[in-house]
Design a protein around this motif. Structure first.
Motif, PDB file in Angstrom:
ATOM      1  N   VAL A 218      -3.836   4.918  -1.547  1.00 35.97           N
ATOM      2  CA  VAL A 218      -4.889   5.601  -0.791  1.00 35.97           C
ATOM      3  C   VAL A 218      -4.437   7.039  -0.555  1.00 35.97           C
ATOM      4  CG1 VAL A 218      -6.364   5.526   1.236  1.00 35.97           C
ATOM      5  CG2 VAL A 218      -5.427   3.406   0.332  1.00 35.97           C
ATOM      6  N   ILE A 219      -5.286   7.989  -0.921  1.00 40.05           N
ATOM      7  CA  ILE A 219      -4.925   9.402  -0.861  1.00 40.05           C
ATOM      8  C   ILE A 219      -5.755  10.109   0.205  1.00 40.05           C
ATOM      9  CG2 ILE A 219      -4.796  11.574  -2.143  1.00 40.05           C
ATOM     10  CD1 ILE A 219      -4.394   9.958  -4.687  1.00 40.05           C
ATOM     11  N   ASP A 220      -5.062  10.795   1.101  1.00 35.49           N
ATOM     12  CA  ASP A 220      -5.699  11.512   2.206  1.00 35.49           C
ATOM     13  C   ASP A 220      -6.074  12.922   1.757  1.00 35.49           C
ATOM     14  OD1 ASP A 220      -6.543  12.624   4.558  1.00 35.49           O
ATOM     15  OD2 ASP A 220      -4.688  12.282   5.671  1.00 35.49           O
ATOM     16  N   GLY A 221      -7.108  13.002   0.933  1.00 39.14           N
ATOM     17  CA  GLY A 221      -7.574  14.292   0.444  1.00 39.14           C
ATOM     18  C   GLY A 221      -8.200  14.144  -0.929  1.00 39.14           C
ATOM     19  N   ALA A 222      -8.665  15.266  -1.463  1.00 36.12           N
ATOM     20  CA  ALA A 222      -9.312  15.263  -2.777  1.00 36.12           C
ATOM     21  C   ALA A 222      -8.365  15.816  -3.828  1.00 36.12           C
ATOM     22  CB  ALA A 222     -10.592  16.100  -2.741  1.00 36.12           C
ATOM     23  N   ILE A 223      -8.357  15.172  -4.994  1.00 40.30           N
ATOM     24  CA  ILE A 223      -7.488  15.570  -6.102  1.00 40.30           C
ATOM     25  C   ILE A 223      -8.335  16.038  -7.277  1.00 40.30           C
ATOM     26  CG2 ILE A 223      -5.735  13.906  -5.359  1.00 40.30           C
ATOM     27  CD1 ILE A 223      -6.559  12.101  -7.692  1.00 40.30           C
TER      28      ILE A 223
ATOM     29  N   VAL B  44       0.825  -1.202   0.000  1.00 39.71           N
ATOM     30  CA  VAL B  44       0.000   0.000   0.000  1.00 39.71           C
ATOM     31  C   VAL B  44       0.862   1.255   0.000  1.00 39.71           C
ATOM     32  CG1 VAL B  44      -1.812   1.274   1.228  1.00 39.71           C
ATOM     33  CG2 VAL B  44      -1.799  -1.234   1.276  1.00 39.71           C
ATOM     34  N   LEU B  45       0.473   2.207  -0.842  1.00 34.54           N
ATOM     35  CA  LEU B  45       1.076   3.530  -0.837  1.00 34.54           C
ATOM     36  C   LEU B  45       0.050   4.505  -0.266  1.00 34.54           C
ATOM     37  CD1 LEU B  45       3.460   5.405  -1.710  1.00 34.54           C
ATOM     38  CD2 LEU B  45       2.153   5.820  -3.815  1.00 34.54           C
ATOM     39  N   VAL B  46       0.422   5.200   0.802  1.00 32.84           N
ATOM     40  CA  VAL B  46      -0.454   6.201   1.407  1.00 32.84           C
ATOM     41  C   VAL B  46       0.090   7.580   1.071  1.00 32.84           C
ATOM     42  CG1 VAL B  46      -1.342   7.172   3.561  1.00 32.84           C
ATOM     43  CG2 VAL B  46      -1.165   4.692   3.301  1.00 32.84           C
ATOM     44  N   VAL B  47      -0.760   8.408   0.481  1.00 28.26           N
ATOM     45  CA  VAL B  47      -0.408   9.806   0.236  1.00 28.26           C
ATOM     46  C   VAL B  47      -0.902  10.593   1.443  1.00 28.26           C
ATOM     47  CG1 VAL B  47      -0.648  11.792  -1.278  1.00 28.26           C
ATOM     48  CG2 VAL B  47      -0.575   9.479  -2.249  1.00 28.26           C
ATOM     49  N   ASN B  48       0.034  11.080   2.221  1.00 30.73           N
ATOM     50  CA  ASN B  48      -0.226  11.708   3.509  1.00 30.73           C
ATOM     51  C   ASN B  48      -0.823  13.098   3.328  1.00 30.73           C
ATOM     52  OD1 ASN B  48      -0.095  12.644   6.141  1.00 30.73           O
ATOM     53  ND2 ASN B  48       2.122  12.596   6.273  1.00 30.73           N
ATOM     54  N   GLY B  49      -1.887  13.378   4.073  1.00 31.74           N
ATOM     55  CA  GLY B  49      -2.487  14.708   4.033  1.00 31.74           C
ATOM     56  C   GLY B  49      -1.818  15.694   4.963  1.00 31.74           C
TER      57      GLY B  49
ATOM     58  N   VAL C 267       3.344  -0.843   4.072  1.00 30.04           N
ATOM     59  CA  VAL C 267       2.782   0.483   3.845  1.00 30.04           C
ATOM     60  C   VAL C 267       3.925   1.470   3.661  1.00 30.04           C
ATOM     61  CG1 VAL C 267       1.392   2.362   4.786  1.00 30.04           C
ATOM     62  CG2 VAL C 267       0.707  -0.016   5.184  1.00 30.04           C
ATOM     63  N   THR C 268       3.872   2.214   2.560  1.00 31.71           N
ATOM     64  CA  THR C 268       4.832   3.277   2.287  1.00 31.71           C
ATOM     65  C   THR C 268       4.077   4.594   2.295  1.00 31.71           C
ATOM     66  OG1 THR C 268       6.142   1.799   0.893  1.00 31.71           O
ATOM     67  CG2 THR C 268       6.515   4.168   0.625  1.00 31.71           C
ATOM     68  N   GLU C 269       4.636   5.588   2.966  1.00 34.76           N
ATOM     69  CA  GLU C 269       3.984   6.899   3.062  1.00 34.76           C
ATOM     70  C   GLU C 269       4.787   7.942   2.302  1.00 34.76           C
ATOM     71  OE1 GLU C 269       2.118   8.866   6.866  1.00 34.76           O
ATOM     72  OE2 GLU C 269       4.237   9.478   6.724  1.00 34.76           O
ATOM     73  N   VAL C 270       4.092   8.763   1.522  1.00 38.23           N
ATOM     74  CA  VAL C 270       4.722   9.878   0.835  1.00 38.23           C
ATOM     75  C   VAL C 270       3.865  11.117   1.033  1.00 38.23           C
ATOM     76  CG1 VAL C 270       5.863   8.470  -0.929  1.00 38.23           C
ATOM     77  CG2 VAL C 270       3.546   9.349  -1.356  1.00 38.23           C
ATOM     78  N   THR C 271       4.472  12.284   0.875  1.00 34.44           N
ATOM     79  CA  THR C 271       3.708  13.524   0.917  1.00 34.44           C
ATOM     80  C   THR C 271       2.956  13.708  -0.396  1.00 34.44           C
ATOM     81  OG1 THR C 271       5.456  14.895  -0.027  1.00 34.44           O
ATOM     82  CG2 THR C 271       5.510  14.548   2.381  1.00 34.44           C
ATOM     83  N   ALA C 272       2.021  14.654  -0.399  1.00 33.72           N
ATOM     84  CA  ALA C 272       1.287  14.939  -1.627  1.00 33.72           C
ATOM     85  C   ALA C 272       2.223  15.425  -2.728  1.00 33.72           C
ATOM     86  CB  ALA C 272       0.197  15.972  -1.350  1.00 33.72           C
ATOM     87  N   ALA C 273       3.172  16.270  -2.362  1.00 30.13           N
ATOM     88  CA  ALA C 273       4.117  16.777  -3.366  1.00 30.13           C
ATOM     89  C   ALA C 273       4.971  15.649  -3.936  1.00 30.13           C
ATOM     90  CB  ALA C 273       5.009  17.854  -2.748  1.00 30.13           C
ATOM     91  N   GLU C 274       5.418  14.733  -3.072  1.00 34.39           N
ATOM     92  CA  GLU C 274       6.209  13.594  -3.542  1.00 34.39           C
ATOM     93  C   GLU C 274       5.369  12.696  -4.446  1.00 34.39           C
ATOM     94  OE1 GLU C 274       9.208  13.123   0.318  1.00 34.39           O
ATOM     95  OE2 GLU C 274       7.283  12.079   0.279  1.00 34.39           O
ATOM     96  N   ALA C 275       4.118  12.469  -4.074  1.00 33.03           N
ATOM     97  CA  ALA C 275       3.242  11.608  -4.873  1.00 33.03           C
ATOM     98  C   ALA C 275       2.981  12.192  -6.249  1.00 33.03           C
ATOM     99  CB  ALA C 275       1.923  11.383  -4.143  1.00 33.03           C
ATOM    100  N   ALA C 276       2.813  13.520  -6.304  1.00 37.83           N
ATOM    101  CA  ALA C 276       2.527  14.178  -7.585  1.00 37.83           C
ATOM    102  C   ALA C 276       3.702  14.072  -8.546  1.00 37.83           C
ATOM    103  CB  ALA C 276       2.167  15.637  -7.346  1.00 37.83           C
ATOM    104  N   ALA C 277       4.901  13.830  -8.007  1.00 34.67           N
ATOM    105  CA  ALA C 277       6.095  13.751  -8.844  1.00 34.67           C
ATOM    106  C   ALA C 277       6.614  12.324  -9.019  1.00 34.67           C
ATOM    107  CB  ALA C 277       7.202  14.613  -8.229  1.00 34.67           C
ATOM    108  N   LEU C 278       5.857  11.345  -8.549  1.00 31.61           N
ATOM    109  CA  LEU C 278       6.325   9.955  -8.595  1.00 31.61           C
ATOM    110  C   LEU C 278       6.485   9.439 -10.020  1.00 31.61           C
ATOM    111  CD1 LEU C 278       4.412   8.001  -5.797  1.00 31.61           C
ATOM    112  CD2 LEU C 278       6.871   8.345  -5.974  1.00 31.61           C
ATOM    113  N   GLN C 279       7.452   8.554 -10.165  1.00 34.19           N
ATOM    114  CA  GLN C 279       7.611   7.776 -11.396  1.00 34.19           C
ATOM    115  C   GLN C 279       7.890   6.344 -10.941  1.00 34.19           C
ATOM    116  OE1 GLN C 279       7.234   9.043 -14.474  1.00 34.19           O
ATOM    117  NE2 GLN C 279       6.891  11.087 -13.638  1.00 34.19           N
ATOM    118  N   GLY C 280       7.178   5.392 -11.459  1.00 34.25           N
ATOM    119  CA  GLY C 280       7.388   4.014 -11.036  1.00 34.25           C
ATOM    120  C   GLY C 280       6.753   3.054 -12.003  1.00 34.25           C
ATOM    121  N   ALA C 281       6.756   1.786 -11.633  1.00 36.71           N
ATOM    122  CA  ALA C 281       6.191   0.760 -12.515  1.00 36.71           C
ATOM    123  C   ALA C 281       5.640  -0.383 -11.680  1.00 36.71           C
ATOM    124  CB  ALA C 281       7.253   0.253 -13.480  1.00 36.71           C
ATOM    125  N   GLY C 282       4.352  -0.304 -11.384  1.00 37.34           N
ATOM    126  CA  GLY C 282       3.652  -1.430 -10.778  1.00 37.34           C
ATOM    127  C   GLY C 282       4.143  -1.880  -9.423  1.00 37.34           C
TER     128      GLY C 282
END
Length: 201
Positions: A132-137, A90-95, A111-126
């Motif tokens: 799960v995102i803590d907020g509305a996008i 699970v990846l949690v985007v922290n609010g 469980v891996t936690e990232v900030t919203a800014a980090e999540a918006a800039a992520l690059q990965g593959a599967g």
């Protein structure tokens, strides 16, 4: 005589029970795993001292640049929809508070936690089965969708026509389409804002 600390712990546990009975059960959140996690994790521990009295109100607590603690109902509905499997990655985007990560951690495999800014800039593959995102996008960045494994799921808040809604999606054939589920008051994450279009008055 009960010590002040013991009294405080008892009071906050009572506040969590009231939150469950008056905010979650009355809104259709009755699954035991959700209620158990909401009872176990003290919301006040994720707020600055001067805001702890607001921990169990029925709406979000804004923390300025530090983010937010969303309403109990949002977290209850989010957990219910996410339903993380015991072996899920699970990846949690922290609010901003880490509360959502604390709720989910015992339910999932990793469980891996990232900030919203980090999540918006992520690059990965599967890499993840569930995001799960803590907020509305307003928009889901391609890089964040890419970190989902095939058939992986995402559960988030979504801004549609200036209304926030709980939404979920599944990765199929390399793409993710978010489907709104119900209207909820959800703090908006600025890191996921859609580009603004020019308009003429």
């Amino acid at each position: 005589m009960m010590s002040t600390m013991t009294q405080t712990l008892a009071d906050t546990r009572t506040a969590r029970r009231v939150m469950i009975d008056s905010q979650l059960r009355t809104s259709g959140v009755n699954e035991e795993y959700v209620l158990a996690r909401m009872l176990a994790v003290p919301r006040e521990d994720f707020l600055p001292a001067e805001r702890r009295a607001q921990a169990y109100i029925d709406r979000a607590v804004a923390l300025g640049d530090a983010g937010h603690l969303a309403s109990p109902l949002f977290y209850g509905k989010l957990l219910l929809e996410a339903a993380p499997a015991p072996d899920a990655r699970v990846l949690v985007v922290n609010g901003g508070t880490g509360y959502l990560t604390a709720l989910i951690a015992p339910l999932a495999g990793t469980v891996t936690e990232v900030t919203a800014a980090e999540a918006a800039a992520l690059q990965g593959a599967g890499e993840y089965d569930l995001v799960v995102i803590d907020g509305a996008i307003e928009q889901l960045p391609e890089g964040l969708a890419a970190v989902l494994a095939d058939d992986g799921r995402i559960v988030t808040g979504l801004v549609l026509r200036q209304v926030t809604r709980l939404a979920s999606g599944r990765k199929v054939a390399g793409s993710v389409a978010l489907q709104p589920l119900e209207d909820l008051g959800i703090p908006v994450l600025a890191a996921f804002a859609a580009p603004r279009r020019w308009t003429f008055a």
